[in-house]
Design an enzyme around this catalytic site. Sequence first.
Site, short mmCIF file in Angstrom:
data_model
loop_
_atom_site.label_atom_id
_atom_site.label_comp_id
_atom_site.label_asym_id
_atom_site.label_seq_id
_atom_site.Cartn_x
_atom_site.Cartn_y
_atom_site.Cartn_z
N GLU A 252 43.55 39.19 31.85
CA GLU A 252 44.53 39.97 31.09
C GLU A 252 43.88 40.73 29.94
O GLU A 252 43.19 40.15 29.10
CB GLU A 252 45.63 39.02 30.58
CG GLU A 252 46.73 39.68 29.78
CD GLU A 252 47.41 40.81 30.53
OE1 GLU A 252 47.79 40.60 31.69
OE2 GLU A 252 47.56 41.90 29.95
N THR A 294 49.47 45.41 34.65
CA THR A 294 48.89 44.38 35.53
C THR A 294 49.25 44.63 36.98
O THR A 294 48.41 44.51 37.88
CB THR A 294 49.40 42.97 35.16
OG1 THR A 294 49.28 42.79 33.76
CG2 THR A 294 48.60 41.90 35.87
N HIS A 409 47.39 38.36 26.07
CA HIS A 409 48.34 39.46 26.21
C HIS A 409 48.93 39.77 24.84
O HIS A 409 49.14 38.87 24.04
CB HIS A 409 49.45 39.05 27.18
CG HIS A 409 50.32 40.18 27.64
ND1 HIS A 409 51.22 40.81 26.80
CD2 HIS A 409 50.40 40.81 28.84
CE1 HIS A 409 51.82 41.78 27.48
NE2 HIS A 409 51.34 41.81 28.71
N ASP A 468 42.15 43.61 33.83
CA ASP A 468 43.23 44.35 34.52
C ASP A 468 43.47 45.73 33.93
O ASP A 468 43.73 46.68 34.66
CB ASP A 468 44.52 43.51 34.61
CG ASP A 468 45.14 43.16 33.27
OD1 ASP A 468 44.50 43.39 32.22
OD2 ASP A 468 46.28 42.64 33.27
N HIS A 469 43.39 45.86 32.62
CA HIS A 469 43.63 47.15 31.95
C HIS A 469 43.26 46.99 30.49
O HIS A 469 42.89 45.91 30.07
CB HIS A 469 45.10 47.58 32.09
CG HIS A 469 46.06 46.48 31.72
ND1 HIS A 469 46.31 46.14 30.41
CD2 HIS A 469 46.79 45.63 32.48
CE1 HIS A 469 47.17 45.13 30.38
NE2 HIS A 469 47.47 44.78 31.63
C1 GP9 Z 1 53.10 39.39 33.23
C2 GP9 Z 1 51.68 39.70 33.06
C3 GP9 Z 1 51.48 40.74 32.01
O1 GP9 Z 1 53.41 38.59 34.29
O2 GP9 Z 1 51.08 40.02 34.25
O3 GP9 Z 1 51.82 41.99 32.45
P1 GP9 Z 1 51.36 43.33 31.71
O4 GP9 Z 1 52.27 43.56 30.56
O5 GP9 Z 1 49.95 43.13 31.25
O6 GP9 Z 1 51.47 44.36 32.75
MN MN Z 2 48.08 42.80 32.08
#
Ligand code: GP9
Ligand code: MN
Length: 634
Positions: A252, A294, A409, A468-469
């Site tokens: 994350e 994500t 996150h 992921d980003h």
């Molecule tokens: C939520 C997690 C976070 O289930 O994958 O999502 P994001 O906000 O990073 O897209």
């Molecule tokens: Mn994410």
Amino acid sequence: MRKKSFSKISFLLLATLFMWIKTYIVYKTSFDIKIENFTQEVILFINPLSFLLLIFGIGLFMKEKNRNRYIFGASIFVTVLLLANMVFYRFFNDFLTIPVLFQTSNMGDLGSSISGLFLPTDLLMFVDIAILFWLLKKPTFKSSSQLTRKERSAYFLLVAAVFFFNLGLAETERPQLLTRSFDREMLVKNISVYNFHIYDAFLQSKTSAQRALADSNSLTEIENYVNANRKEPSKDLNGIAEGRNVILLSLESLQSFVINEKLNGEEITPFLNDLINESYYFENFYHQTGQGKTSDSEFIVDNSLYPLGRGAVYFTNSSNEYTATPELLKDYGYYSTIFHANNKSFWNRDIMYNTLGYDRFFDVNDYEVTEENSIGWGLKDKDFMDQSVQHIDNLPQPFYTRLITLTNHFPFELGEEDKLIDEFDSNSKTLNQYIPTVRYMDESIKHFFEKLKETDVYENSIIILYGDHYGISENHNVAMEKFLGKEITPFETIQLQRVPFIVHIPGVTDKEPQTFSKVAGQVDIRPTIMSLLGIDTSEQIQFGTDVFSNEKLSFTVLRDGSFITENNVYTRGVCYDKATGEEADQAICEPYMEKAKQELNYSDEIIYGDLLRFYGEETEAVDADSENTTTEKN
Ligand code: GP9
Ligand code: MN
């Protein structure tokens, strides 16, 4: 118009003036819109006007008694729209689109994130509304009579003139403005946040029609493109992990700038730094996500297609036909699962995983979640890893699985007991807290490896880790400049979109680790996995390439149309030299500009048109009547 006419619309003009000034203030204070010259500033300033005159002007068709009430109501509506964009922008650095608005099933879970995004100063947005409310009752504004037809025509003619003046000016500044619809900042900058929403609504209806109009011929051109650009997989590594389990760790918000970096003498990612020394590591690897965050990264990884320019494909096209990795691997006896301790419907995952062919989704209900082992968005990563390994140990092998972490996150909350490194010290609480949560995630990955090594799964698996980003948006540039010790130009912003990509193959990479500097992106993950497993994907429509292939082109396009090549970065219409970070001759980037646009457009066409539903069909047609089909193709 004469003085008398003016008095009839004085309330309208006042409401327009308020909203106009307010919008411009919001532009300058809440959005990060880059202005390069005086004309652009003029465009930005005048751009809200035509829409405001139009929406308030609708009131002119109403009876006197309703007119001002309508204008008042419209002011509230426009203010709320603007405020919604402000709040959304605070975290996502982006403007709202219609598909995003319909992702309501995400909203409930966003609780702590959303409330953290509102500021007390947001109430200032309603100051003019209060004034209008007060004036609504004043006789001066009350008793204006109906406009004559002529006066009304003159009014709307003026509105049209303002609009076309704005558009004309914008077109000279930014040719092809409306065809580059994925560049939302450009649109807002040139035609206003309001007209952007109208344009977005137009795109929405266009894309809905696209599926209905598509047929198998729509795929031919795309297939030709994909086939022409297909590269041979790596000779050395092809099949090296044949039959092994595949474990993907979706990390994350992890960006590459923290890798091998220290704060107050302490490593931020000590475990990953060590792991890199036993793995293949790509230091110029980019995320390619859009508004779906994500879920977009998951989509890219499983399909080697790009996500959409607006909205999240997990929501907008979850019933399409795809040939995702779980489906492909099924033919090789693989069992596919997802591990993620969040509600199963977040990002519409439960539906989409079904579509993609996953056998099992271990969601929050499969975990033991208590108050003690939770923080921020839910189960802490370390506990998540711990419990996931127990499940993994019981999976039928070989399997393909992805674990999606959560602790790192926004808003990057962490209990004192888990803080293993200092916070950073800057004006951005977000960046300050990001450092300890990244450090914590690193610790949880270490824990994962330790636990996995206790099972017999480890030796028979390949483990692939990727960010992921981005986690730190451009809103925190001042703090980032302090952290990195350099100015954040648009060039640096692109370089900050690098996320770690680590391929760990027990028994292979620990003996001969390697760091690669070639340019790659998330779209390359699937072809890479397939090549390592020795599975042929030459029949698949995919945009990525095996990263280990010698033929791999050094080229990665990001979802906003920016791209990176061996020596250059192209973003916001400017070509940069990677070595110096300085502007380079546009001609150097030119050859890739068309390709970047084309890849994104083709991928969009596939998704909006649900074109993969024709894929098998078309191949059959080729077999049955090859001559005919070849003629059609040409
Ligand atoms: C939520 C997690 C976070 O289930 O994958 O999502 P994001 O906000 O990073 O897209
Ligand atoms: Mn994410």
